[in-house]
Design an enzyme around this catalytic site. Sequence first.
Site, PDB file in Angstrom:
ATOM      1  N   ASP A   8       3.809 -11.416   4.651  1.00 39.65           N
ATOM      2  CA  ASP A   8       3.233  -9.887   4.113  1.00 39.65           C
ATOM      3  C   ASP A   8       3.318  -9.157   5.195  1.00 39.65           C
ATOM      4  O   ASP A   8       2.447  -9.626   6.305  1.00 39.65           O
ATOM      5  CB  ASP A   8       1.595 -10.196   3.387  1.00 39.65           C
ATOM      6  CG  ASP A   8       1.474  -8.943   2.729  1.00 39.65           C
ATOM      7  OD1 ASP A   8       1.139  -8.816   1.599  1.00 39.65           O
ATOM      8  OD2 ASP A   8       1.038  -7.923   3.387  1.00 39.65           O
ATOM      9  N   ASP A 104       6.308  -5.264   0.221  1.00 45.44           N
ATOM     10  CA  ASP A 104       6.133  -5.742   1.647  1.00 45.44           C
ATOM     11  C   ASP A 104       5.555  -7.205   1.597  1.00 45.44           C
ATOM     12  O   ASP A 104       5.065  -7.839   2.661  1.00 45.44           O
ATOM     13  CB  ASP A 104       4.880  -5.045   2.266  1.00 45.44           C
ATOM     14  CG  ASP A 104       3.581  -5.246   2.199  1.00 45.44           C
ATOM     15  OD1 ASP A 104       3.295  -5.860   0.838  1.00 45.44           O
ATOM     16  OD2 ASP A 104       2.686  -5.263   2.948  1.00 45.44           O
ATOM     17  N   GLU A 105       6.076  -7.768   0.476  1.00 47.36           N
ATOM     18  CA  GLU A 105       5.406  -9.182   0.416  1.00 47.36           C
ATOM     19  C   GLU A 105       6.277 -10.048  -0.373  1.00 47.36           C
ATOM     20  O   GLU A 105       6.886  -9.758  -1.462  1.00 47.36           O
ATOM     21  CB  GLU A 105       4.321  -9.122  -0.461  1.00 47.36           C
ATOM     22  CG  GLU A 105       3.329 -10.252  -0.760  1.00 47.36           C
ATOM     23  CD  GLU A 105       2.316 -10.097  -1.791  1.00 47.36           C
ATOM     24  OE1 GLU A 105       2.056  -8.792  -2.309  1.00 47.36           O
ATOM     25  OE2 GLU A 105       2.036 -11.163  -2.486  1.00 47.36           O
TER      26      GLU A 105
HETATM   27  P1  TTP Z   1      -0.834  -4.614   1.063  1.00 51.82           P
HETATM   28  O1  TTP Z   1       0.256  -5.456   1.463  1.00 51.82           O
HETATM   29  O2  TTP Z   1      -1.838  -5.129   0.194  1.00 51.82           O
HETATM   30  O3  TTP Z   1      -1.511  -3.733   2.264  1.00 51.82           O
HETATM   31  P2  TTP Z   1      -1.072  -3.451   3.630  1.00 51.82           P
HETATM   32  O4  TTP Z   1       0.354  -4.035   4.155  1.00 51.82           O
HETATM   33  O5  TTP Z   1      -1.331  -2.265   3.734  1.00 51.82           O
HETATM   34  O6  TTP Z   1      -2.242  -4.239   4.703  1.00 51.82           O
HETATM   35  P3  TTP Z   1      -2.298  -5.786   4.935  1.00 51.82           P
HETATM   36  O7  TTP Z   1      -1.326  -6.532   4.089  1.00 51.82           O
HETATM   37  O8  TTP Z   1      -2.128  -5.872   6.510  1.00 51.82           O
HETATM   38  O9  TTP Z   1      -3.616  -6.084   4.706  1.00 51.82           O
HETATM   39  O10 TTP Z   1       0.036  -3.610   0.434  1.00 51.82           O
HETATM   40  C1  TTP Z   1       1.283  -2.981   0.833  1.00 51.82           C
HETATM   41  C2  TTP Z   1       1.528  -1.535   0.836  1.00 51.82           C
HETATM   42  O11 TTP Z   1       1.301  -1.181  -0.817  1.00 51.82           O
HETATM   43  C3  TTP Z   1       0.337  -0.601   1.679  1.00 51.82           C
HETATM   44  O12 TTP Z   1       1.067  -0.616   2.813  1.00 51.82           O
HETATM   45  C4  TTP Z   1       0.646   0.464   0.617  1.00 51.82           C
HETATM   46  C5  TTP Z   1       0.737  -0.009  -0.780  1.00 51.82           C
HETATM   47  N1  TTP Z   1      -0.682  -0.074  -1.637  1.00 51.82           N
HETATM   48  C6  TTP Z   1      -0.961   1.270  -2.159  1.00 51.82           C
HETATM   49  O13 TTP Z   1      -0.190   2.127  -2.178  1.00 51.82           O
HETATM   50  N2  TTP Z   1      -2.309   1.036  -2.683  1.00 51.82           N
HETATM   51  C7  TTP Z   1      -2.967  -0.104  -2.814  1.00 51.82           C
HETATM   52  O14 TTP Z   1      -4.190  -0.185  -3.349  1.00 51.82           O
HETATM   53  C8  TTP Z   1      -2.627  -1.311  -2.167  1.00 51.82           C
HETATM   54  C9  TTP Z   1      -3.292  -2.338  -1.925  1.00 51.82           C
HETATM   55  C10 TTP Z   1      -1.431  -1.267  -1.420  1.00 51.82           C
HETATM   56 MG    MG Z   2       0.788  -5.993   3.506  1.00 55.99          MG
END
Ligand code: TTP
Ligand code: MG
Length: 351
Positions: A8, A104-105
């Site tokens: 991720d 992103d995952e």
């Molecule tokens: P995540 O992987 O949940 O979050 P992140 O990559 O920003 O942070 P981390 O993994 O380090 O905790 O989500 C990936 C992307 O998806 C995030 O950058 C933006 C988008 N997103 C939203 O638009 N709204 C949301 O509520 C979430 C959780 C994510």
């Molecule tokens: Mg992330």
Amino acid sequence: MRIILHIDMDYFFAQVEERENPRFKGKPVVVGAEPELRRGVVSTANYIARQYGVHSALPISMAYRLCPGAIFLPINMALYTRVSENIMAIIRSYSPQCEAMSLDEAYLDISFTGSYQKARVLAEKLKNEILEREKLTATVGLGPNKMIAKMAASSAKPDGLLVVEPEEADAFLAPLDIEKLPGVGPKTAQKLRKAGANTIEELKTLPKQTLRSMLGKAGGRLYERARGIDDEPVQSEENVKSIGKEHTFERDTREPEAIFGAFEGLIKGVHQEVAGHGFSFRTITVRCRYQGFETHTKAITLKEPTQDISRLEKEAKKLLLRFIMESPKMIRLIGLRVSALACPELAEGIR
Ligand code: TTP
Ligand code: MG
């Protein structure tokens, strides 16, 4: 013995913005100021902004109050999608069994490495390759199944790598809060806490029957998850035939607002997953279950495959509206599925 990798990207949207604008480095960055500061919610924030209490889904106005000095940016989805495609191509090249969960995952089944030692080397290489080529950091978790791999990654953020071998799984899970378990949201957590379970270790003291009567079928699954059991396979794209989501209403309803509100969520969720895989779809199916479990489906097949969310929204809503108009019955569940999937990238084969 399976070895599953979960990866991720760290603070994805905000990290991409930092990469594109080196002057943002070291400053709090918040993405989601759309169209202006007074409206909308936070998509994500970098870890500096998170220290001020800013997080995803927080109203932008609140984020501004918490951290007025942050750099607030609008969402540049075209850019993040492009970066995501590059990253997913790198990830995919490490195993033919790859399941992208969002932009992103992803999960990889890397059982072929044969040992956790070799799996760790592969994980380090993958992290490094993404850093070298895309100048972005990611966090990786390794474990005997998807659940543990994902939880390992979550607890190693940011820029981390955590390996949880099968014999370490129980000790890893035990002290974690129940809400760290996939499938335990605030509502379920509240019930579990009332029953005396705040940590996964405490959750394990609740008998299966208790969980079943508290939470239904999900209770049985939770009983297994608390014990580190999860048999979900990594669904590589060749095996994915359709992508769908469902929503069950707490009370049967005919309220257009409740029905369409929930449906919007399904459309967004399905589209996010489809886009995450880089898929296009041709068939859209809507499912409707009325009071008493009577279930019907309606579908449409487009002439050409598409990735267009507004097309999905338009066609799916037309199908749903037909259900509502055709029958006066109360609605219990709605579902949306897209199929006849195609993936232009995959057609070119796996490196
Ligand atoms: P995540 O992987 O949940 O979050 P992140 O990559 O920003 O942070 P981390 O993994 O380090 O905790 O989500 C990936 C992307 O998806 C995030 O950058 C933006 C988008 N997103 C939203 O638009 N709204 C949301 O509520 C979430 C959780 C994510
Ligand atoms: Mg992330």
